[in-house]
Design a protein around this motif. Structure first.
Motif, PDB file in Angstrom:
ATOM      1  N   VAL A  75      17.383  19.672  -7.281  1.00 48.06           N
ATOM      2  CA  VAL A  75      18.095  18.670  -7.436  1.00 48.06           C
ATOM      3  C   VAL A  75      19.198  18.848  -7.817  1.00 48.06           C
ATOM      4  N   LYS A  76      20.478  18.089  -6.848  1.00 45.82           N
ATOM      5  CA  LYS A  76      21.832  17.942  -7.793  1.00 45.82           C
ATOM      6  C   LYS A  76      22.460  17.601  -8.943  1.00 45.82           C
ATOM      7  N   VAL A  77      22.623  18.740  -9.840  1.00 46.91           N
ATOM      8  CA  VAL A  77      22.904  17.712 -11.080  1.00 46.91           C
ATOM      9  C   VAL A  77      24.708  18.142 -11.996  1.00 46.91           C
ATOM     10  N   ALA A  78      25.252  17.467 -12.558  1.00 43.20           N
ATOM     11  CA  ALA A  78      26.456  18.417 -13.256  1.00 43.20           C
ATOM     12  C   ALA A  78      27.211  19.267 -12.897  1.00 43.20           C
ATOM     13  N   SER A  79      25.721  20.376 -13.060  1.00 44.73           N
ATOM     14  CA  SER A  79      26.536  21.418 -13.054  1.00 44.73           C
ATOM     15  C   SER A  79      26.427  22.841 -12.448  1.00 44.73           C
ATOM     16  N   GLY A  80      25.701  22.293 -11.202  1.00 43.07           N
ATOM     17  CA  GLY A  80      25.477  22.502  -9.894  1.00 43.07           C
ATOM     18  C   GLY A  80      23.643  21.955  -9.274  1.00 43.07           C
ATOM     19  N   LEU A  81      23.109  22.862  -8.464  1.00 40.88           N
ATOM     20  CA  LEU A  81      21.798  22.958  -8.368  1.00 40.88           C
ATOM     21  C   LEU A  81      20.887  23.127  -8.809  1.00 40.88           C
ATOM     22  N   THR A  88       9.737  27.488 -13.287  1.00 46.74           N
ATOM     23  CA  THR A  88      10.816  28.353 -14.044  1.00 46.74           C
ATOM     24  C   THR A  88      12.220  27.089 -13.960  1.00 46.74           C
ATOM     25  N   LEU A  89      13.450  26.987 -14.537  1.00 52.22           N
ATOM     26  CA  LEU A  89      14.514  26.159 -13.841  1.00 52.22           C
ATOM     27  C   LEU A  89      15.387  27.270 -14.044  1.00 52.22           C
ATOM     28  N   LEU A  90      16.070  27.011 -12.365  1.00 55.54           N
ATOM     29  CA  LEU A  90      16.657  27.920 -11.745  1.00 55.54           C
ATOM     30  C   LEU A  90      18.279  26.595 -12.030  1.00 55.54           C
ATOM     31  N   VAL A  91      19.297  27.144 -11.938  1.00 54.42           N
ATOM     32  CA  VAL A  91      21.104  26.702 -11.979  1.00 54.42           C
ATOM     33  C   VAL A  91      21.502  27.493 -11.171  1.00 54.42           C
ATOM     34  N   ASP A  92      21.641  26.654  -9.645  1.00 48.77           N
ATOM     35  CA  ASP A  92      22.915  27.575  -8.677  1.00 48.77           C
ATOM     36  C   ASP A  92      22.332  29.288  -8.232  1.00 48.77           C
ATOM     37  N   GLY A  93      20.490  29.229  -8.859  1.00 55.88           N
ATOM     38  CA  GLY A  93      20.349  30.432  -8.213  1.00 55.88           C
ATOM     39  C   GLY A  93      19.882  31.075  -9.727  1.00 55.88           C
ATOM     40  N   ALA A  94      20.876  30.341 -10.275  1.00 53.18           N
ATOM     41  CA  ALA A  94      20.295  31.409 -11.618  1.00 53.18           C
ATOM     42  C   ALA A  94      19.516  31.176 -12.849  1.00 53.18           C
ATOM     43  N   PRO A  95      19.012  31.554 -12.989  1.00 55.51           N
ATOM     44  CA  PRO A  95      17.083  31.490 -14.144  1.00 55.51           C
ATOM     45  C   PRO A  95      18.180  31.162 -15.017  1.00 55.51           C
ATOM     46  N   GLN A  96      17.414  30.234 -15.839  1.00 56.16           N
ATOM     47  CA  GLN A  96      18.291  28.923 -17.005  1.00 56.16           C
ATOM     48  C   GLN A  96      15.995  29.129 -18.106  1.00 56.16           C
ATOM     49  N   SER A  97      15.319  29.087 -17.764  1.00 57.82           N
ATOM     50  CA  SER A  97      14.455  28.491 -18.399  1.00 57.82           C
ATOM     51  C   SER A  97      13.012  28.651 -17.527  1.00 57.82           C
ATOM     52  N   HIS A  98      11.773  29.044 -18.494  1.00 52.74           N
ATOM     53  CA  HIS A  98      10.879  29.067 -18.247  1.00 52.74           C
ATOM     54  C   HIS A  98      10.393  28.961 -19.327  1.00 52.74           C
TER      55      HIS A  98
END
Length: 285
Positions: A12-18, A32-42
């Motif tokens: 999903v597209k969000v303000a900080s990226g994909l 796992t949550l990733l934003v622009d390919g970088a893992p942010q949370s599990h």
């Protein structure tokens, strides 16, 4: 609009990226949550005490040690992600008052819808810039401030200065602890400067990280804890050494050597944290 990145992952597209939510194939009910390919949370929705990421476990160890087991805390989380640590604290320290600041409203909405956290009137999320919201908080209002803020894979510059650290220290109660997640790679200039910067405001500081990261062999996370009061370093050493992936704790003279020559970062000279090298977050898609 959401779209499928693969059959079992939502992008999903969000303000900080994909933003991507990927089911964990090894743990049912985990994502796992990733934003622009970088893992942010599990997040493990069935067991909030399961912490997959090493640096999150290290932050959790600090949170476990700042007060007797089960005692409620007042905690300010700067950076929300998928709400891993707030869920953990709601389980391990019921009755804790938690405030979460997350700059990306669309990301908050995504997590709230797809990975909902249990209803808790003491757990509130505020959308806003971490430093701006920090400036509105009363002196001495929190036992712990956790700073885990990334724009993509880098900490924004305005959250890396001594002025920011002073604001975090201001809202801590006597004996409170400021915990910071730092990502850096060789030669660890950013991490060394963060140690010097925190020490300029809160004299008791320790650092927890992988030996390979500390030796400059790879990019990774370093967790810093800072306080006006003595930190529980011996117990932190014991708990960290007993982790699935043991880490090292630097304090006192060891930390002096690590930060030797590093300068305190001020707003006018602050820069974002070091970018990760290519391939750092290669995860099977």
């Amino acid at each position: 609009m959401g779209r499928k990145r693969r059959a079992d992952a939502l992008a999903v597209k969000v303000a900080s990226g994909l933003a991507e939510l990927r089911p964990d194939p090894d743990r049912p009910g985990s994502y796992t949550l990733l934003v622009d390919g970088a893992p942010q949370s599990h997040v493990d929705l069935t067991d909030p005490t399961h912490l997959e990421f090493e640096y999150v476990r290290r932050i959790a160890i600090v949170l476990d040690l700042v007060a007797p087991a089960g005692q409620p805390l007042r905690v300010l989380h700067l950076g929300g992600g998928a709400m891993t640590l707030p869920r953990y604290l709601s389980t391990t320290r019921p009755g804790s008052t938690q405030r979460v600041v997350e700059v990306d409203a669309a990301l908050v909405d995504l997590v709230r819808e797809k990975l909902p956290w249990p209803t808790d009137p003491r757990l509130r999320v505020r959308v806003g810039d971490a430093r701006e919201v920090l400036g509105t908080i009363r002196d001495g209002d929190y036992d712990v401030v956790v700073a885990d803020v990334f724009a993509g894979a880098r900490t924004p510059a305005h959250l890396a200065s001594v002025e920011f650290a002073a604001e975090a220290a201001r809202v801590l109660r006597p004996g409170g602890v400021h915990v910071v997640n730092v990502a850096d790679g060789p030669p660890l200039r950013y991490a060394r400067a963060q140690v010097a910067t925190l020490r300029a405001v809160l004299p008791e500081v320790c650092l927890v990280a992988d030996s390979a990261v500390l030796r400059g062999r790879r990019y990774g996370n370093l967790v810093l804890a800072a306080s006006r009061a003595e930190l529980p370093v011996p117990e932190l050493v014991r708990r960290t050494a007993g982790d699935w992936f043991p880490g090292r704790v630097l304090a006192g003279a060891d930390l002096d050597r690590f930060a030797d020559g590093a300068r305190v970062v001020v707003d006018s000279a602050a820069r974002p944290s070091a970018p990760p090298p290519p391939g750092s977050f290669d995860i099977a898609r």
